[in-house]
Design a protein around this motif. Structure first.
Motif, PDB file in Angstrom:
ATOM      1  N   GLY A 249      36.888  63.121  37.170  1.00  0.00           N
ATOM      2  CA  GLY A 249      37.121  64.402  37.826  1.00  0.00           C
ATOM      3  C   GLY A 249      37.416  64.294  39.301  1.00  0.00           C
ATOM      4  O   GLY A 249      37.400  63.198  39.877  1.00  0.00           O
ATOM      5  N   PRO A 250      37.667  65.449  39.940  1.00  0.00           N
ATOM      6  CA  PRO A 250      38.073  65.486  41.343  1.00  0.00           C
ATOM      7  C   PRO A 250      36.935  65.224  42.336  1.00  0.00           C
ATOM      8  O   PRO A 250      37.199  64.854  43.485  1.00  0.00           O
ATOM      9  N   ALA A 251      35.688  65.420  41.903  1.00  0.00           N
ATOM     10  CA  ALA A 251      34.567  65.277  42.840  1.00  0.00           C
ATOM     11  C   ALA A 251      33.346  64.784  42.079  1.00  0.00           C
ATOM     12  O   ALA A 251      33.274  64.938  40.861  1.00  0.00           O
ATOM     13  N   PRO A 252      32.365  64.209  42.787  1.00  0.00           N
ATOM     14  CA  PRO A 252      31.155  63.781  42.083  1.00  0.00           C
ATOM     15  C   PRO A 252      30.508  64.971  41.386  1.00  0.00           C
ATOM     16  O   PRO A 252      30.425  66.060  41.962  1.00  0.00           O
ATOM     17  N   ARG A 253      30.069  64.754  40.146  1.00  0.00           N
ATOM     18  CA  ARG A 253      29.486  65.832  39.354  1.00  0.00           C
ATOM     19  C   ARG A 253      28.415  65.231  38.471  1.00  0.00           C
ATOM     20  O   ARG A 253      28.641  64.235  37.785  1.00  0.00           O
ATOM     21  N   GLU A 254      27.233  65.823  38.515  1.00  0.00           N
ATOM     22  CA  GLU A 254      26.117  65.248  37.759  1.00  0.00           C
ATOM     23  C   GLU A 254      26.167  65.557  36.280  1.00  0.00           C
ATOM     24  O   GLU A 254      25.613  64.832  35.471  1.00  0.00           O
ATOM     25  N   GLY A 255      26.769  66.646  35.924  1.00  0.00           N
ATOM     26  CA  GLY A 255      26.735  67.058  34.517  1.00  0.00           C
ATOM     27  C   GLY A 255      25.528  67.933  34.258  1.00  0.00           C
ATOM     28  O   GLY A 255      24.757  68.233  35.178  1.00  0.00           O
TER      29      GLY A 255
ATOM     30  N   PRO B  43      30.142  64.826  33.529  1.00  0.00           N
ATOM     31  CA  PRO B  43      29.621  64.035  34.655  1.00  0.00           C
ATOM     32  C   PRO B  43      30.681  63.028  35.088  1.00  0.00           C
ATOM     33  O   PRO B  43      31.371  62.453  34.251  1.00  0.00           O
ATOM     34  N   SER B  44      30.858  62.871  36.378  1.00  0.00           N
ATOM     35  CA  SER B  44      31.846  61.912  36.890  1.00  0.00           C
ATOM     36  C   SER B  44      31.454  61.517  38.307  1.00  0.00           C
ATOM     37  O   SER B  44      30.963  62.356  39.069  1.00  0.00           O
ATOM     38  N   PRO B  45      31.691  60.251  38.661  1.00  0.00           N
ATOM     39  CA  PRO B  45      31.453  59.855  40.057  1.00  0.00           C
ATOM     40  C   PRO B  45      32.495  60.477  40.981  1.00  0.00           C
ATOM     41  O   PRO B  45      32.336  60.488  42.194  1.00  0.00           O
ATOM     42  N   GLY B  46      33.559  61.024  40.369  1.00  0.00           N
ATOM     43  CA  GLY B  46      34.687  61.532  41.171  1.00  0.00           C
ATOM     44  C   GLY B  46      35.697  60.407  41.340  1.00  0.00           C
ATOM     45  O   GLY B  46      35.335  59.238  41.459  1.00  0.00           O
ATOM     46  N   TYR B  47      36.977  60.769  41.333  1.00  0.00           N
ATOM     47  CA  TYR B  47      38.023  59.725  41.290  1.00  0.00           C
ATOM     48  C   TYR B  47      38.023  58.789  42.485  1.00  0.00           C
ATOM     49  O   TYR B  47      38.494  57.664  42.385  1.00  0.00           O
ATOM     50  N   LEU B  48      37.467  59.224  43.607  1.00  0.00           N
ATOM     51  CA  LEU B  48      37.474  58.362  44.782  1.00  0.00           C
ATOM     52  C   LEU B  48      36.339  57.346  44.788  1.00  0.00           C
ATOM     53  O   LEU B  48      36.285  56.478  45.664  1.00  0.00           O
ATOM     54  N   ASN B  49      35.441  57.474  43.821  1.00  0.00           N
ATOM     55  CA  ASN B  49      34.252  56.608  43.828  1.00  0.00           C
ATOM     56  C   ASN B  49      34.180  55.681  42.622  1.00  0.00           C
ATOM     57  O   ASN B  49      33.114  55.467  42.064  1.00  0.00           O
ATOM     58  N   MET B  50      35.320  55.145  42.239  1.00  0.00           N
ATOM     59  CA  MET B  50      35.342  54.280  41.050  1.00  0.00           C
ATOM     60  C   MET B  50      35.977  52.932  41.342  1.00  0.00           C
ATOM     61  O   MET B  50      36.518  52.293  40.447  1.00  0.00           O
ATOM     62  N   GLU B  51      35.928  52.506  42.611  1.00  0.00           N
ATOM     63  CA  GLU B  51      36.607  51.258  42.968  1.00  0.00           C
ATOM     64  C   GLU B  51      36.116  50.071  42.143  1.00  0.00           C
ATOM     65  O   GLU B  51      36.899  49.225  41.718  1.00  0.00           O
ATOM     66  N   GLU B  52      34.796  50.014  41.921  1.00  0.00           N
ATOM     67  CA  GLU B  52      34.250  48.886  41.150  1.00  0.00           C
ATOM     68  C   GLU B  52      34.828  48.843  39.740  1.00  0.00           C
ATOM     69  O   GLU B  52      35.235  47.791  39.256  1.00  0.00           O
ATOM     70  N   GLU B  53      34.855  50.018  39.093  1.00  0.00           N
ATOM     71  CA  GLU B  53      35.396  50.083  37.729  1.00  0.00           C
ATOM     72  C   GLU B  53      36.867  49.649  37.700  1.00  0.00           C
ATOM     73  O   GLU B  53      37.263  48.853  36.867  1.00  0.00           O
ATOM     74  N   TRP B  54      37.661  50.167  38.641  1.00  0.00           N
ATOM     75  CA  TRP B  54      39.091  49.821  38.649  1.00  0.00           C
ATOM     76  C   TRP B  54      39.289  48.348  38.939  1.00  0.00           C
ATOM     77  O   TRP B  54      40.169  47.695  38.370  1.00  0.00           O
ATOM     78  N   GLN B  55      38.480  47.823  39.868  1.00  0.00           N
ATOM     79  CA  GLN B  55      38.552  46.406  40.204  1.00  0.00           C
ATOM     80  C   GLN B  55      38.342  45.558  38.955  1.00  0.00           C
ATOM     81  O   GLN B  55      39.113  44.653  38.646  1.00  0.00           O
TER      82      GLN B  55
END
Ligand code: DHB
Length: 301
Positions: free
Chosen positions: A45-51, A71-83
């Motif tokens: 999602g667009p922003a951190p969301r707890e669900g 629930p989502s960390p938000g698209y800007l907070n997934m660098e580890e996953e993308w890496q």
């Protein structure tokens, strides 16, 4: 059972439904190794969301009712996953959601640059008033979000639809007209509600939730059947598919790929290999092929 889907070679026609196993590379790789041709990530999602608060998932025996709440960390907070995912040897679909066309575009552009093989637009989650089904129940808003996202991404776009739409075939056509490359149907049905009569209260903290599993399979088959008649892009059919025979049924309705979600819980992670074998065995016994049976339910006897 290799299959070409929108230019990619998949080692099997089975898709892991979004949301079931999260976004961790190790787990997505494991389902692929266990016979899933195309794992789908949990919607980003667009922003951190707890669900939503617990309980978020209840097993009703013939399926689940869930309101996890995107629930989502938000698209800007997934660098580890993308890496981690950057050197993967398997294909993935990144699922995304937003609260407006602009948010969908923002998330999609960013996620597209991270190199998923496909992007799925979740315009069909029943558990958020702002972020989900609100788009997918209306042909114009479905068209608008698909058209806008299509302009900013560089991978094929899959629109994930809801059976709550009054006419899912019209929605699918609007998505195709807007440039969608494939349709994924169906997301969870409902929303529904289950009340515990002893405590006199709904069993889910969010009260309502999406229905999945065997209880919704006839709805999924009908939706794929209707969509097949209105579009020419491929369909990922899912909703209560648990066995090879279920997969054959939804392929006969018109599906090219078949998604599995709730059945991972009932049959374990090896469900993919099991369903692949059940499909192959059925095709062999009936001396036919996936191509030959696709859409077979539409042909006049
Ligand atoms: C969520 C739940 C669903 O049932 C669904 O189809 C999509 C998203 C969620 O609550 O996160």
């Amino acid at each position: 059972m290799q299959i070409n889907f929108l230019g990619k070679n998949l080692h099997t026609p089975l898709v892991l439904a979004s949301g079931v196993l999260g976004n961790n590379k190790a787990i997505l790789e494991r389902v692929w190794e266990n016979g899933c041709g195309l794992p789908t990530m949990k919607s980003i999602g667009p922003a951190p969301r707890e669900g939503h608060k617990n309980p978020t998932v209840i097993d009703l025996g013939n399926g689940l009712i869930n309101a996890v709440g995107l629930p989502s960390p938000g698209y800007l907070n997934m660098e580890e996953e993308w890496q981690e995912l950057s050197d993967r040897v398997f294909p993935i679909t990144a699922s995304i959601y937003g609260g407006s066309v602009e948010e969908f575009v923002q998330v999609a552009a960013f996620v597209s640059a991270k190199g998923p093989d496909f992007i799925e637009l979740n315009i069909s989650c029943p558990n958020s008033d702002q972020h989900g089904m609100v788009f997918g129940v209306n042909a114009q808003s479905s068209h608008d979000v698909v058209a806008a996202v299509k302009k900013v991404i560089h991978v094929p776009l899959i629109a994930k639809l809801t059976p709550a739409a009054p006419d899912i075939a019209t929605i699918a056509k609007a998505c195709e007209d807007a440039g969608a490359d494939a349709i994924c149907a169906i997301n969870t049905a409902g929303p529904g509600m289950v009340i515990d009569i002893e405590s006199r209260s709904p069993v889910l903290a969010f009260k309502k939730g999406g229905l999945s599993g065997p209880m919704i399979k006839p709805i999924a088959v009908r939706c794929v059947y209707d969509i097949f008649r209105s579009v020419s892009i491929p369909i990922i059919g899912l909703g209560g598919i648990s066995t090879g025979k279920d997969a054959i049924e939804i392929i006969m309705a018109g599906a090219t790929l078949v998604g599995i979600g709730t059945a991972v819980r009932y049959r374990g992670i090896t469900v993919f290999d099991k369903v692949n074998k059940e499909i192959s065995d059925w095709l062999a016994v009936h001396d036919t092929s996936m191509e030959e049976i696709r859409g077979a339910a539409h042909r006049e006897a």
